[in-house]
Design a protein around this motif. Sequence first.
Motif, mmCIF file in Angstrom:
data_model
loop_
_atom_site.group_PDB
_atom_site.id
_atom_site.type_symbol
_atom_site.label_atom_id
_atom_site.label_comp_id
_atom_site.label_asym_id
_atom_site.label_seq_id
_atom_site.Cartn_x
_atom_site.Cartn_y
_atom_site.Cartn_z
ATOM 1 N N ILE A 9 0.872 -1.171 0.000
ATOM 2 C CA ILE A 9 0.000 0.000 0.000
ATOM 3 C C ILE A 9 0.907 1.218 0.000
ATOM 4 C CG2 ILE A 9 -1.941 -1.107 1.159
ATOM 5 C CD1 ILE A 9 -0.928 0.601 3.653
ATOM 6 N N GLN A 10 0.421 2.284 -0.578
ATOM 7 C CA GLN A 10 1.179 3.529 -0.555
ATOM 8 C C GLN A 10 0.352 4.596 0.131
ATOM 9 O OE1 GLN A 10 3.710 4.577 -3.644
ATOM 10 N NE2 GLN A 10 3.704 6.742 -3.194
ATOM 11 N N ALA A 69 -9.959 6.972 3.936
ATOM 12 C CA ALA A 69 -9.329 5.816 3.298
ATOM 13 C C ALA A 69 -8.164 5.385 4.178
ATOM 14 C CB ALA A 69 -8.833 6.194 1.901
ATOM 15 N N HIS A 70 -7.977 4.083 4.335
ATOM 16 C CA HIS A 70 -6.931 3.621 5.244
ATOM 17 C C HIS A 70 -6.592 2.162 4.993
ATOM 18 C CE1 HIS A 70 -10.710 2.394 7.120
ATOM 19 N NE2 HIS A 70 -10.029 1.363 7.586
ATOM 20 N N PRO A 71 -5.373 1.764 5.373
ATOM 21 C CA PRO A 71 -5.046 0.337 5.361
ATOM 22 C C PRO A 71 -5.532 -0.301 6.663
ATOM 23 C CG PRO A 71 -3.095 1.590 5.919
ATOM 24 C CD PRO A 71 -4.185 2.584 5.622
ATOM 25 N N GLY A 72 -5.934 -1.552 6.572
ATOM 26 C CA GLY A 72 -6.243 -2.349 7.762
ATOM 27 C C GLY A 72 -5.057 -3.271 8.007
ATOM 28 N N LEU A 73 -4.316 -3.037 9.069
ATOM 29 C CA LEU A 73 -3.105 -3.795 9.353
ATOM 30 C C LEU A 73 -3.373 -4.840 10.423
ATOM 31 C CD1 LEU A 73 -0.648 -0.758 9.500
ATOM 32 C CD2 LEU A 73 -1.074 -2.295 7.568
ATOM 33 N N LEU A 74 -3.071 -6.094 10.132
ATOM 34 C CA LEU A 74 -3.201 -7.156 11.124
ATOM 35 C C LEU A 74 -2.042 -7.062 12.109
ATOM 36 C CD1 LEU A 74 -4.223 -10.153 8.852
ATOM 37 C CD2 LEU A 74 -5.692 -8.865 10.418
ATOM 38 N N TYR A 101 -12.661 -9.623 15.150
ATOM 39 C CA TYR A 101 -11.522 -8.727 15.327
ATOM 40 C C TYR A 101 -11.722 -7.762 16.492
ATOM 41 C CZ TYR A 101 -10.196 -10.082 10.600
ATOM 42 O OH TYR A 101 -9.842 -10.796 9.491
ATOM 43 N N ASN A 102 -10.653 -7.494 17.181
ATOM 44 C CA ASN A 102 -10.542 -6.309 18.017
ATOM 45 C C ASN A 102 -9.824 -5.298 17.140
ATOM 46 O OD1 ASN A 102 -11.622 -7.453 20.403
ATOM 47 N ND2 ASN A 102 -9.669 -8.483 20.750
ATOM 48 N N ARG A 103 -10.212 -4.038 17.229
ATOM 49 C CA ARG A 103 -9.581 -3.074 16.326
ATOM 50 C C ARG A 103 -9.572 -1.677 16.910
ATOM 51 N NH1 ARG A 103 -13.472 -1.169 11.812
ATOM 52 N NH2 ARG A 103 -15.429 -1.104 12.930
ATOM 53 N N VAL A 106 -5.499 4.643 14.533
ATOM 54 C CA VAL A 106 -4.461 5.583 14.943
ATOM 55 C C VAL A 106 -4.089 6.393 13.701
ATOM 56 C CG1 VAL A 106 -2.497 4.032 14.470
ATOM 57 C CG2 VAL A 106 -2.279 5.821 16.233
ATOM 58 N N SER A 107 -3.643 7.612 13.914
ATOM 59 C CA SER A 107 -3.138 8.425 12.807
ATOM 60 C C SER A 107 -1.627 8.461 12.877
ATOM 61 C CB SER A 107 -3.692 9.850 12.895
ATOM 62 O OG SER A 107 -5.088 9.845 12.670
ATOM 63 N N ASP A 108 -0.994 8.340 11.713
ATOM 64 C CA ASP A 108 0.468 8.431 11.666
ATOM 65 C C ASP A 108 0.879 9.893 11.891
ATOM 66 O OD1 ASP A 108 0.294 9.776 9.184
ATOM 67 O OD2 ASP A 108 1.163 8.130 8.034
ATOM 68 N N PRO A 109 2.162 10.210 11.913
ATOM 69 C CA PRO A 109 2.584 11.589 12.193
ATOM 70 C C PRO A 109 2.057 12.613 11.194
ATOM 71 C CG PRO A 109 4.468 10.113 12.287
ATOM 72 C CD PRO A 109 3.307 9.311 11.759
ATOM 73 N N PHE A 110 1.557 12.151 10.052
ATOM 74 C CA PHE A 110 1.111 13.054 9.006
ATOM 75 C C PHE A 110 -0.413 13.146 8.918
ATOM 76 C CE2 PHE A 110 4.775 10.399 7.709
ATOM 77 C CZ PHE A 110 5.745 11.277 8.151
ATOM 78 N N GLY A 111 -1.109 12.418 9.794
ATOM 79 C CA GLY A 111 -2.570 12.446 9.808
ATOM 80 C C GLY A 111 -3.230 11.349 9.001
ATOM 81 N N ASN A 112 -2.449 10.439 8.407
ATOM 82 C CA ASN A 112 -3.031 9.311 7.682
ATOM 83 C C ASN A 112 -3.626 8.318 8.679
ATOM 84 O OD1 ASN A 112 -2.186 10.016 4.966
ATOM 85 N ND2 ASN A 112 -0.114 9.488 5.618
ATOM 86 N N ARG A 113 -4.817 7.866 8.412
ATOM 87 C CA ARG A 113 -5.532 6.935 9.282
ATOM 88 C C ARG A 113 -5.060 5.496 9.025
ATOM 89 N NH1 ARG A 113 -12.058 6.186 8.857
ATOM 90 N NH2 ARG A 113 -12.335 4.851 10.644
ATOM 91 N N LEU A 114 -4.800 4.759 10.107
ATOM 92 C CA LEU A 114 -4.449 3.351 10.043
ATOM 93 C C LEU A 114 -5.409 2.576 10.935
ATOM 94 C CD1 LEU A 114 -0.583 3.645 10.665
ATOM 95 C CD2 LEU A 114 -1.760 3.633 8.465
ATOM 96 N N GLU A 115 -5.882 1.436 10.465
ATOM 97 C CA GLU A 115 -6.715 0.560 11.284
ATOM 98 C C GLU A 115 -5.842 -0.601 11.727
ATOM 99 O OE1 GLU A 115 -10.965 -1.853 11.185
ATOM 100 O OE2 GLU A 115 -10.196 -0.921 9.355
ATOM 101 N N LEU A 116 -5.763 -0.801 13.027
ATOM 102 C CA LEU A 116 -4.985 -1.884 13.618
ATOM 103 C C LEU A 116 -5.970 -2.969 14.027
ATOM 104 C CD1 LEU A 116 -2.721 0.378 15.842
ATOM 105 C CD2 LEU A 116 -2.256 -0.472 13.520
#
Length: 120
Positions: A9-10, A69-74, A101-103, A106-116
Motif C-alpha cells: 500500500i502507498q 481511506a486507510h489500510p487495515g493492518l493485522l 476482530y478487536n480493532r 491511529v493516525s500516523d505523524p502526518f494524519g493518515n488513518r491506520l486501522e490496527l
Amino acid sequence: MHIIGIDHIQLAMPSGEEEDARAFYQGLLGLREVSKPAHLAARGGCWFEGEGAKIHLGVEAEFVPARKAHPGLLVRDLSRLSERLEDAGFPTITDQPLDGYNRRYVSDPFGNRLELMERC
C-alpha cells in the motif's frame, strides 16, 4: 485474469519528514525500512516491510492526509501496541466491533488513518 493479492500500500507524506516516518513506522510499529530503488529514492519518502505487510510512503507536493481511506493492518497484541503508541503521543480510537476482530484506529505523524486489527 483476477486479483491474487496486494503487494503493498502507498500512503502520502509531506516532503522532508522521513525521520518522523521512520520513528513511527519502524520505531513504534516495528516495521523495517527497506531501500528504495535508486531511481525512486531521489523522490524522497520511505518504504517499510514487516510480516505480511509492505507500506510505501511517497512524498506528495500538495500533501493531504488520508483521513477516511486507510489500510487495515493485522497485528499481534493490540493492547500492548496501543499502549506503546499512546505513550508516544499517538492516541488510539476504539471503533464499533467487527466480527472476529478487536480493532483500533491511529493516525500516523502526518494524519493518515491506520486501522490496527487483531483476530480474536
